[in-house]
Design an enzyme around this catalytic site. Structure first.
Site, PDB file in Angstrom:
ATOM      1  N   HIS A 187      10.154 -81.370  10.618  1.00 43.27           N
ATOM      2  CA  HIS A 187       8.788 -80.788   9.834  1.00 43.27           C
ATOM      3  C   HIS A 187       8.922 -79.367   9.732  1.00 43.27           C
ATOM      4  O   HIS A 187       7.797 -78.750   9.688  1.00 43.27           O
ATOM      5  CB  HIS A 187       7.717 -81.349  10.426  1.00 43.27           C
ATOM      6  N   SER A 308      15.347 -54.783  -5.579  1.00 42.78           N
ATOM      7  CA  SER A 308      14.228 -54.902  -6.500  1.00 42.78           C
ATOM      8  C   SER A 308      14.305 -53.533  -7.408  1.00 42.78           C
ATOM      9  O   SER A 308      14.497 -52.606  -7.063  1.00 42.78           O
ATOM     10  CB  SER A 308      12.999 -54.934  -5.629  1.00 42.78           C
ATOM     11  N   LYS A 314      13.339 -53.569  -0.785  1.00 43.02           N
ATOM     12  CA  LYS A 314      14.003 -54.888  -0.803  1.00 43.02           C
ATOM     13  C   LYS A 314      15.255 -55.182  -0.874  1.00 43.02           C
ATOM     14  O   LYS A 314      15.946 -54.314  -1.340  1.00 43.02           O
ATOM     15  CB  LYS A 314      13.229 -55.656  -2.071  1.00 43.02           C
ATOM     16  N   GLU A 321      19.159 -68.375  -4.266  1.00 43.22           N
ATOM     17  CA  GLU A 321      17.961 -68.791  -4.964  1.00 43.22           C
ATOM     18  C   GLU A 321      18.310 -69.124  -6.306  1.00 43.22           C
ATOM     19  O   GLU A 321      17.767 -70.322  -6.832  1.00 43.22           O
ATOM     20  CB  GLU A 321      16.933 -67.560  -5.245  1.00 43.22           C
TER      21      GLU A 321
END
Ligand code: ARG
Length: 490
Positions: A187, A308, A314, A321
């Site tokens: 979980h 970024s 970043k 992804e």
């Protein structure tokens, strides 16, 4: 591994109308004039010509179309349907088309309709009347099925190789991290600590099942439809076994209607590819989580991370992804094929032309994602053992072991479970971990506790104790690592 991107078929915009090989054989080239047979008087509407054509993408099947035609021509010669000399001429002509294509000189236009017509057309240009004998006892229906199976068979082998590379990359990380622990979750809540190697080897198991699925489907895929002709077979005395053997098929379709209308292999492949993507995506999701400031279990190396355009601090996990994101198109192709096929009456229907782009994109996407994830594992991430160590020691993921400890002292599990639950509640209130409790507190809870409880709840001991077959105990993991090594390198 072949770079799949180098195999991308040209889009329709790259089709050159002035190139040779255009138009159905025997027809009029250019301008969409009718060409299938003398039955047609008028040319196709240009928009319909474009709509109908598959040459923009099925040129991908050129090599397989040539291979299939060479096998067919040779068989026609040895069966006496044409002379051996004619068969040899056909083969030489087909090889010439191959050379022209390699030199970039074979660029059929839209009016060729598809790769099969394009090749035949060029052959007739090259050989004259002999070229017109190639299509004896054959239809584009069995031809396209043959080409597609030959193409996919080769890609299945490439994907299998990519899966192996991916598994080896997982194994290398697992071996390098043989002593590192990581929180295990259920979980997405800390559950029990596990060996990092155990965690990584779980993905090897998934990939092994993927390879098994490819093996299974490759066998069914390796059945030859050639000779089924349009749908009913042919009166021409052909030898289907000869062409099938020449093309490396294991057997031939028993039923000609089934032969030209079966696309089960395409569905099976897209289903297998979907599961590959599911597995890659789950790992990708973990990598994304692990790279976050919240987990901070790994660092992304500069080789595989991106920045970024706005936020200078970043470092983004674009690779996992994208892998996660590309699942959608692969699952979509599976769905698309199922829907495309489900209402089709026997036998061939033009709807089948839609199978190609689905397969091409599924293959390309799976190969790209497998390669990207392998590279990510090989040089894109580095684990942070200090962070992992801190994580496994700073929670209640050893609570089950306290209950198990009491079980060894004769306390029934459910009773022990209740006692430890109460203890965790108190600790949470007081801001303590189990390891911080003094012995008196343990003994207040149950007299069976003694000094040994501290060793029993240390993360390494918690892991080591899980000796059951397939568990995360160090001995089990060592065994799994050795087995995996011999499976992947043996
Ligand atoms: N381009 C067609 C396809 O991809 C080839 C077969 C055409 N057959 C036919 N009867 N029109 O399926």
């Amino acid at each position: 591994m072949a770079a799949p991107n180098s195999e991308i078929v040209p889009g329709p915009e790259s089709l050159s109308p002035e190139s040779h090989g255009a138009g159905p054989p025997g027809g009029v080239t250019g301008g969409g004039a009718a060409g299938w047979s003398d039955r047609f008087e008028e040319g196709l509407h240009p928009a319909i010509e474009r709509f109908n054509a598959s040459i923009g993408f099925d040129i991908e099947l050129l090599q397989q179309d040539l291979d299939g035609s060479i096998a067919h021509a040779t068989m026609l010669g040895s069966c006496g349907v044409i002379t051996v000399a004619e068969a040899q001429q056909l083969v030489a002509g087909l090889e010439q088309v191959r050379q022209e294509a390699a030199a970039g000189d074979f660029r059929p236009g839209l009016e060729a309709e598809d790769v099969h017509f394009a090749v035949e057309r060029r052959l007739i240009e090259l050989l004259g009347p002999v070229g017109k004998t190639l299509h004896t006892g054959r239809s584009r229906n069995d031809q396209v099925g043959t080409d597609l199976r030959l193409w996919l068979r080769q890609k299945v082998d490439l994907i299998d190789g990519s899966l192996l590379r991916f598994e080896r990359a997982l194994l290398a990380q697992a071996e390098a991290q043989a002593d590192t622990l990581i929180p295990g979750y259920t979980h997405l809540q800390r559950a029990q600590p596990v060996c990092l190697a155990h965690h990584l080897l779980a993905y090897v198991e998934m990939a092994e099942r993927d390879r098994g699925r490819l093996r299974d489907l490759r066998h069914r895929l390796n059945t030859c439809p050639l000779g089924a002709a349009a749908l009913a077979g042919t009166p021409v005395p052909i030898d289907r076994r000869q062409t099938a053997a020449a093309l490396g098929f294991e057997t031939v379709y028993a039923n000609s209607l089934d032969a030209v209308s079966d696309r089960d292999f395409a569905v099976e492949f897209c289903a297998a590819a979907s599961l590959i993507m599911v597995h890659l995506s789950r790992l990708a999701e973990e990598v994304i989580l692990w790279a976050s400031e919240e987990f901070a279990f790994i660092r992304l190396t500069d080789r595989c991370a991106t920045g970024s355009s706005l936020m200078p601090q970043k470092k983004n996990p674009d690779v996992p992804e994208l892998v996660r994101g590309k699942c959608g198109r692969v699952f979509g192709h599976l769905q698309g094929l199922l829907v495309m096929i489900k209402g089709l009456p026997l036998a061939y229907n033009k709807d089948f032309q839609e199978d190609k782009e689905a397969l091409f994109d599924t293959v390309r996407t799976s190969l790209d994602c497998l390669e990207a994830m392998a590279i990510l594992l090989e040089e894109g991430i580095s684990f942070r053992p200090e962070r992992l160590e801190a994580a496994v020691g700073s929670d209640f993921s050893n609570a089950t072991d306290v209950a198990d400890y009491l079980v060894t002292k004769g306390v029934p599990f459910r009773e022990a479970y209740q006692l430890v639950g109460g203890l965790v509640k108190t600790c949470l209130k007081e801001g303590l971990l189990l390891r911080d409790l003094p012995l008196e507190r343990w003994q207040q809870l149950h007299p069976a506790f003694d000094q040994a409880i501290y060793a029993a709840i240390a993360p390494r001991q918690v892991v080591a104790a899980r000796r059951s077959e397939g568990g995360t105990g160090f001995d089990q993991v060592k065994l799994q690592l050795a087995r995996t090594r011999s499976r992947l390198y043996g």
